[in-house]
Write an enzyme that holds these catalytic residues in place. Structure first.
Site, short mmCIF file in Angstrom:
data_model
loop_
_atom_site.label_atom_id
_atom_site.label_comp_id
_atom_site.label_asym_id
_atom_site.label_seq_id
_atom_site.Cartn_x
_atom_site.Cartn_y
_atom_site.Cartn_z
N LYS A 84 87.31 37.32 50.63
CA LYS A 84 88.14 37.15 49.43
C LYS A 84 87.76 38.18 48.38
O LYS A 84 88.62 38.82 47.77
CB LYS A 84 87.99 35.75 48.81
N GLU A 110 84.21 33.83 54.46
CA GLU A 110 85.49 33.79 53.74
C GLU A 110 85.31 34.24 52.29
O GLU A 110 86.15 34.96 51.74
CB GLU A 110 86.07 32.37 53.83
N CYS A 153 105.49 14.21 47.44
CA CYS A 153 106.78 13.66 47.02
C CYS A 153 107.24 14.43 45.80
O CYS A 153 106.48 15.17 45.19
CB CYS A 153 106.64 12.19 46.65
N TRP A 159 107.97 11.30 50.58
CA TRP A 159 107.42 11.72 51.87
C TRP A 159 106.31 10.73 52.16
O TRP A 159 105.26 10.75 51.53
CB TRP A 159 106.90 13.15 51.76
N HIS A 173 66.82 39.54 59.27
CA HIS A 173 66.97 40.43 60.44
C HIS A 173 67.70 41.72 60.06
O HIS A 173 68.24 42.40 60.93
CB HIS A 173 67.70 39.69 61.55
N ARG A 230 110.01 18.72 49.03
CA ARG A 230 108.72 18.03 48.97
C ARG A 230 108.70 16.75 49.80
O ARG A 230 107.65 16.17 50.02
CB ARG A 230 108.39 17.68 47.51
N LYS A 245 100.85 40.74 53.67
CA LYS A 245 100.70 39.29 53.84
C LYS A 245 100.71 38.92 55.32
O LYS A 245 99.99 38.04 55.76
CB LYS A 245 101.84 38.57 53.09
N ASN A 287 103.48 10.67 43.03
CA ASN A 287 103.26 11.67 44.07
C ASN A 287 101.75 11.77 44.27
O ASN A 287 101.03 11.90 43.29
CB ASN A 287 103.83 13.01 43.59
N GLY A 288 101.28 11.68 45.50
CA GLY A 288 99.85 11.80 45.75
C GLY A 288 99.30 10.52 46.37
O GLY A 288 100.04 9.72 46.93
N GLU A 304 88.84 41.76 49.40
CA GLU A 304 90.26 42.12 49.48
C GLU A 304 90.95 42.18 48.12
O GLU A 304 91.88 42.96 47.97
CB GLU A 304 91.03 41.27 50.49
#
Ligand code: M6R
Length: 633
Positions: free
Chosen positions: A485, A481, A2, A75, A504, A27, A628, A99-100, A488
């Site tokens: 990260k 991941e 929100c 929201w 192994h 939002r 991107k 909000n939350g 990159e």
């Protein structure tokens, strides 16, 4: 998600509040409202269901004149988008915009009702209003009443408070969801972001997590989570750049890492009925999970790793076999696909060429095509039978962070829905697993607290040439991941492995120059409950039934230590207590149900990459050679 705004002004502020809300409409926009102090201090509200134009109409018919006010564009998470559920929520003493998510609203609400409070909405927010009113009635000052209330709330949220009779006071609080302070001439502002405040001021400061602020027309007093007075830097924002503002972060990537508790909460709210603690998919699916024999999952890069976590969840929750492949292979592999099965595609941009080609292949082979995308107007979204949006907001940093955790949030909800539909999860299992998801944004906020430690560690990592990441189960994709990260954005060579694979081959790489990041939440038996949290951890263990692999990962860690490797252990308090002896550094995550660890453990691996790159001075947001959105093969 929100939008909230507050103005301590010198002239009627209702119009300004609505202007600010218009800038926050991205939002949420299912209802809106404002409250001002009329006639020297009476709290008066105007609220309306639907878009802001409805509130504007209401204010034209019934104008407000107060020069101090708060506003909200909603929201819906708890309760339908009706006028009664619209914010601000208020008693005759205090009005609040929020909000939350307040996770423990149910317990608090029951307690308040027992004491005689009457609730006028179905929202979690209203408990905040009654808690503050209770403290005020006990004779506390507004500041002390808010302090006492904040201490009772669990969750990730931002709040703004307005008090009857207090025309020179507004209080804001931030825990997990953003809140900015705007500095004017004899005027002060609060807003969910600098975009909302841009028409009023270009001098803004951002609250840190846990901060709360007491504002008057001429003063700002910020306190941190421990109640200590602190100062937050005031920065100048360019109004034109407000939409792509970095907040008080040096890079978009840092901002996006910090946004995760909020955007993950927002995404979860899209798929969860918070009050019932059950999955509530926004659209009916054009297939029945019961009839599926298998799921094919395909994506690229970080989105692929999200899919890999999803595979573990689908197989565990729904006993549904998942075949997963990177899209650049899937599209050419001539995969045999039985018509009528489900193909899932995960993509932030929704434009990745290989993922799109794989989707078209699946369509040609009569699969039901479901996509998890962050850009709802993208080609992948348009060509899918079902779109499950991630509500991460625009991701500017090339290294994907918040899109990843939002993808995980959606896949978790989908896997639980599949488990329910196939009868492999009971209603009680669903309730427990959903409860764990609802609490995840808070755990993510807590995980961010290790940042200063990671900043220190980054000075060591920045000198390395290679790094390894190890994990088992759902921590294996997080290891992959983590390595991606680091590669990159810092350009340090890194590899992620399933910890059991170490011996192994990759173990040959280990020497004292190679840091090894071990991702290992504790997953052994839990002693009988001591706290609500442990109850939750234990219950979710029963619903999730994960294999216990912690000790095995610790053995792999010892193999590394024996060869001089520098271990960075990421675990929770129990895991750190049992496994830390061999490690160079331990990063302690909060204790949480195992089903949600991938969402939370993503944070330390993102922070490691970010701070290492920042120390090295690379172009964090636009690393060399990358784009991107990869719309070519
Ligand atoms: O837009 P998509 O999610 O389809 O992009 C997929 C990959 O290109 C992307 O995740 C890439 O690996 C990121 N740069 C990782 O941080």
């Amino acid at each position: 998600m929100c939008g909230i705004v507050g103005i301590l002004g010198r002239e009627p502020v209702a119009g300004q509040l609505v202007d600010a809300l218009k800038r926050l409409e991205y939002r949420g926009y299912d209802s809106a409202g404002v409250a001002t102090l009329e006639n020297g201090g009476t709290l008066t509200r105007r609220r309306a269901e639907g878009k802001l134009s409805a509130l504007e109409g209401r204010l034209e018919r019934e104008p407000l004149q107060g020069s101090v006010g708060i506003g909200h564009t909603r929201w819906a998470t708890h309760g339908k988008p009706t006028e009664n559920n619209a914010h601000p929520h208020a008693t005759d003493k205090v009005a609040v915009v929020h909000n939350g998510i307040i996770e423990n609203f149910r317990e608090l609400r029951e307690e308040l009702i027992r004491e005689g409070a009457t609730f006028g909405s179905e929202t979690d927010t209203e408990v905040v209003v009654h808690l503050v009113s209770r403290e005020l009635k006990r004779g506390q000052s507004p500041v002390d009443a808010v302090a006492a209330t904040l201490g009772q709330l669990r969750g990730a949220f931002a709040l703004a408070f307005l008090f009857a009779g207090e025309t020179d006071l507004m209080i804001g609080a931030r825990r997990g969801s953003p809140l900015a302070i705007g500095y004017g001439e004899g005027r002060m502002y609060l807003g969910s972001d600098a975009i909302a405040l841009a028409p009023f001021t270009d001098r803004v400061s951002y609250l840190d997590d846990g901060d709360w602020v007491v504002l008057t027309h001429d003063s700002v007093a910020v306190r941190d989570a421990d109640g200590k007075a602190v100062e937050r830097p005031v920065i100048k924002t360019a109004a034109s750049a407000a939409l792509i503002d970095k907040g008080n972060h040096k890079h978009f990537m840092a901002k996006e890492i910090h946004e995760q508790p909020e955007v993950v909460g927002h995404t979860l709210a899209h798929y969860i009925d918070m009050a019932e603690e059950k999955i509530d998919l926004p659209h009916a699916l054009p297939f029945d999970f019961k009839n599926l024999k298998r799921v094919s999952l395909s994506a690229c890069g970080t989105a692929y790793y999200a899919g890999l976590v999803g595979k573990y969840w689908f197989e565990r929750f729904a006993r549904l076999p998942v075949e997963i492949d990177v899209a650049s292979e899937f599209r050419y592999r001539d995969v045999p696909l039985d018509p009528g099965n489900l193909a899932v595609f995960v993509s932030q941009s929704g434009e990745t060429a290989d993922t799109l080609a794989s989707l078209r292949y699946a369509k040609e082979h009569q699969q039901h095509v479901l996509s998890v995308v962050n850009v709802p107007t993208s080609t992948i979204a348009r060509e899918s039978d079902v779109v499950m949006p991630t509500l991460a907001g625009p991701e500017i940093g090339v290294a994907s962070t918040k899109a990843f955790t939002c993808q995980l949030a959606v896949l978790a909800c989908l896997a639980i829905a599949a488990g329910r539909a196939r009868g492999t999860l009971s209603r009680e299992d669903e309730r427990i697993l959903v409860r764990a998801l609802i609490e995840t944004p808070r755990h993510m906020s807590e995980a961010l607290a290790i940042e200063p430690q990671v900043e220190q560690l980054a000075h060591t990592l920045a000198k390395c040439k290679d790094a390894l990441y190890l994990g088992r189960g759902t921590s294996f994709p997080i290891a992959l991941e983590g390595a991606l990260k680091l590669k990159e954005i810092s350009y340090i060579h890194a590899e992620g492995y399933a910890a059991g694979e170490l011996k192994h081959g990759p173990i040959a790489l280990i020497d004292e120059t190679v840091p090894v990041v071990v991702i290992a939440p504790y997953d052994q038996g839990f002693e009988k409950t001591k706290s609500n949290l442990q109850d939750m951890v234990e219950l979710s263990r029963r619903a999730y039934r994960p294999a216990a692999v912690f000790e095995k990962t610790v053995s792999n860690m010892q193999e590394v230590a024996a060869r001089g490797g520098q271990i960075i252990l990421i675990s929770d308090p129990k895991g750190v207590a049992e496994g830390a002896t061999e490690s160079l550094v331990t990063l302690t995550m909060p204790e949480m149900p195992l089903s949600v660890t991938p969402l939370v453990y993503a944070i330390p691996i993102q922070l490691i990459a970010y701070h290492t790159a920042a120390v090295m001075g690379t172009d964090v947001d636009q690393p060399r050679n990358l784009a991107k959105s990869v719309t070519v093969e």
